[in-house]
Design a protein around this motif. Structure first.
Motif, short mmCIF file in Angstrom:
data_model
loop_
_atom_site.label_atom_id
_atom_site.label_comp_id
_atom_site.label_asym_id
_atom_site.label_seq_id
_atom_site.Cartn_x
_atom_site.Cartn_y
_atom_site.Cartn_z
N TRP A 132 0.40 -0.88 -0.05
CA TRP A 132 -0.64 0.15 0.20
C TRP A 132 0.83 1.11 -0.04
N THR A 133 0.49 2.52 -0.62
CA THR A 133 0.80 3.85 -0.44
C THR A 133 -0.16 4.82 0.25
N TYR A 134 0.18 5.55 1.41
CA TYR A 134 -1.07 5.85 1.57
C TYR A 134 -1.54 7.42 1.35
N SER A 135 -1.41 7.48 0.66
CA SER A 135 -1.87 8.92 -0.58
C SER A 135 -2.73 7.99 -1.42
N CYS A 136 -3.11 6.55 -1.85
CA CYS A 136 -3.07 5.94 -2.93
C CYS A 136 -5.00 5.59 -2.59
N ILE A 137 -6.18 6.20 -3.18
CA ILE A 137 -7.19 5.93 -2.94
C ILE A 137 -8.15 4.71 -2.37
N ASN A 138 -7.61 4.22 -3.67
CA ASN A 138 -7.81 2.48 -3.92
C ASN A 138 -7.01 1.91 -2.51
N CYS A 139 -5.68 2.60 -1.92
CA CYS A 139 -5.69 1.39 -0.59
C CYS A 139 -6.07 2.01 0.24
N LEU A 140 -6.43 3.47 0.84
CA LEU A 140 -7.39 3.84 2.08
C LEU A 140 -8.69 3.37 1.42
N ARG A 141 -9.38 2.50 1.19
CA ARG A 141 -10.78 2.11 0.63
C ARG A 141 -10.82 0.54 1.66
N THR A 142 -9.47 -0.53 0.96
CA THR A 142 -9.58 -0.95 1.55
C THR A 142 -8.58 -1.49 3.30
N THR A 143 -8.22 -0.21 3.48
CA THR A 143 -7.89 -0.16 4.67
C THR A 143 -8.89 -0.41 5.88
N PRO A 144 -9.87 -0.10 5.82
CA PRO A 144 -10.81 -0.44 6.79
C PRO A 144 -10.74 -2.41 7.34
N TYR A 145 -11.05 -2.71 5.57
CA TYR A 145 -11.17 -4.26 5.84
C TYR A 145 -9.90 -4.54 6.83
N LEU A 146 -8.81 -4.25 5.86
CA LEU A 146 -7.55 -4.82 7.00
C LEU A 146 -7.36 -4.73 8.29
N ASN A 147 -7.99 -3.30 9.09
CA ASN A 147 -8.21 -3.33 10.87
C ASN A 147 -9.22 -4.23 11.14
N ALA A 148 -10.30 -4.25 10.02
CA ALA A 148 -11.30 -5.27 10.84
C ALA A 148 -10.80 -6.78 10.95
N TRP A 149 -10.48 -7.31 9.77
CA TRP A 149 -9.37 -8.78 9.97
C TRP A 149 -8.22 -8.93 10.84
N TYR A 150 -7.49 -7.99 11.21
CA TYR A 150 -6.40 -7.99 12.45
C TYR A 150 -7.47 -7.90 14.01
N GLU A 151 -8.59 -6.90 14.15
CA GLU A 151 -9.11 -7.43 15.32
C GLU A 151 -9.78 -8.92 15.57
N LYS A 152 -10.09 -8.75 14.36
CA LYS A 152 -11.11 -10.34 14.15
C LYS A 152 -10.45 -11.93 14.13
N TYR A 153 -9.34 -12.04 13.59
CA TYR A 153 -7.97 -12.64 14.05
C TYR A 153 -6.95 -12.97 14.66
N LYS A 154 -6.64 -11.94 15.39
CA LYS A 154 -5.28 -11.81 15.46
C LYS A 154 -5.19 -12.49 16.62
N ASP A 155 -5.83 -13.27 17.70
CA ASP A 155 -5.88 -14.33 18.30
C ASP A 155 -6.04 -15.14 17.79
N LYS A 156 -6.36 -15.74 16.32
CA LYS A 156 -6.96 -17.07 15.65
C LYS A 156 -5.83 -17.67 15.25
N GLY A 157 -4.91 -16.65 15.15
CA GLY A 157 -3.15 -16.55 15.18
C GLY A 157 -2.74 -16.02 13.25
N LEU A 158 -3.58 -15.17 12.93
CA LEU A 158 -3.41 -13.95 12.07
C LEU A 158 -2.50 -13.17 12.29
N VAL A 159 -1.67 -12.11 11.22
CA VAL A 159 -0.44 -11.19 11.52
C VAL A 159 -0.66 -10.65 10.21
N ILE A 160 -0.94 -9.21 10.69
CA ILE A 160 -1.19 -8.23 8.88
C ILE A 160 0.02 -7.49 9.58
#
Length: 318
Positions: A50-78
């Motif tokens: 990703w790169t922080y001024s890319c709108i496509n990246c910024l629209r993907t970030t909420p999913y990454l944040n949600a996956w991290y919170e949901k699965y980090k205790d199940k063994g997911l590293v982002i």
């Protein structure tokens, strides 16, 4: 029943993920280096270029944040691999500010020299690579969308990890994260650049020409062409205003975003839509009361938010 491939079958079907190559800095890691090797056999890793001024990246970030919170205790590293498009995105402070602003909690490495980008053979922002417990890239998705498929692949990889460790292979919560998706079907305007390296849509200037010149706005505007009014210094990646002036763009879309910075401190710009103050169509970075946006740090600014896609003209008055 979970269908697992043998190591030999995986080797036939997938490629091993390359290592992170000489990151320029490690963020959200308490300053400690990280590697893919340390997670092999222990975790599932999702790599996000990703790169922080890319709108496509910024629209993907909420999913990454949600996956991290949901699965980090199940063994997911982002791991976010921040590979910059522009010079200002090389600066660690700018990347750190963006990480804070976007609420990113997972590790991010800076890939300023494109070393990890090239190791993966990557070509896109954003691009996600899912690395399983054995170190194989078992899923890859470039761009936005198909979040349900990516999450299903994450769940499958975590189920395999759990089976190796003698845990619950079902990944108890099999629902997908609920993040509003952006409708991309109405986008009729391309990314448009000011710098002479890529300013092929410069309507009243010459493509590839550098230096400071005075520009006069025409009587009418073509859709998806950039027009400047006033004196502007055109450099490789940007145009710098040297006087009071205008940026005019006739777009066919729903939202308008603007990558900009204030060189010597905050700069207020007036945002007009079809010749009148933007009003209820103000983007998140525009004060609807006076139709102005304050440009300061190098980042992406949200200027216009339409209710539906359509053709309109934005005039950014400096």
């Amino acid at each position: 029943m979970l269908g697992l491939l043998s190591p030999a079958e995986k080797a036939q079907q997938y490629k091993l993920a390359p290592e992170l190559v000489s990151p320029d800095s490690y963020l959200n890691t308490d300053g400690q280096p990280i590697s893919l090797a340390q997670y092999k056999g222990k975790k599932v890793v999702l790599i996000d270029f990703w790169t922080y001024s890319c709108i496509n990246c910024l629209r993907t970030t909420p999913y990454l944040n949600a996956w991290y919170e949901k699965y980090k205790d199940k063994g997911l590293v982002i791991i976010g691999v921040h590979t910059p498009e522009f010079a200002f995105e090389h600066i660690q402070g700018n990347v750190s500010d963006a990480i804070t602003r976007l609420g990113i909690k997972y590790p991010v490495v800076q890939d300023n020299e494109y070393k990890t980008w090239n190791a993966f053979g990557n070509q896109f922002w954003p691009n996600k690579y899912l690395v399983d417990v054995d170190g194989y890239v078992v899923e890859n998705h470039a761009g936005e969308g198909d979040y349900d498929k990516t999450e299903a692949a994450i769940q499958q990889a975590l189920a395999e990890l759990a089976s190796r460790q003698g845990g619950d292979v079902s990944v108890k919560d099999s629902s997908t994260v609920a993040v509003p998706q952006t409708d991309l079907s109405g986008i009729g305007s391309p990314e448009t650049y000011f710098g002479y390296n890529r300013n092929q849509y410069f309507g009243n200037g010459q493509y590839g020409q550098s230096g400071a010149r005075a520009y006069v706005l025409p009587a009418s505007y073509s859709t998806n062409m950039l027009y400047l009014g006033g004196t502007w210094d055109i450099q490789s990646e940007y145009a710098e205003s040297k006087s009071a002036g205008h940026i005019v763009y006739k777009y066919n879309s729903k939202d308008v975003y603007f990558v900009a910075s204030g060189k010597n401190g905050p700069v207020k710009v007036k945002i007009m839509r079809d010749g009148v103050p933007v009003g209820t169509f103000s983007g998140a970075d525009v004060d609807a009361a006076n139709s102005t946006a304050t440009i300061n740090k190098n980042r992406l600014y949200h200027l216009i938010k339409e209710t539906t896609s359509g053709t309109h003209t934005i005039d950014i008055q400096v």
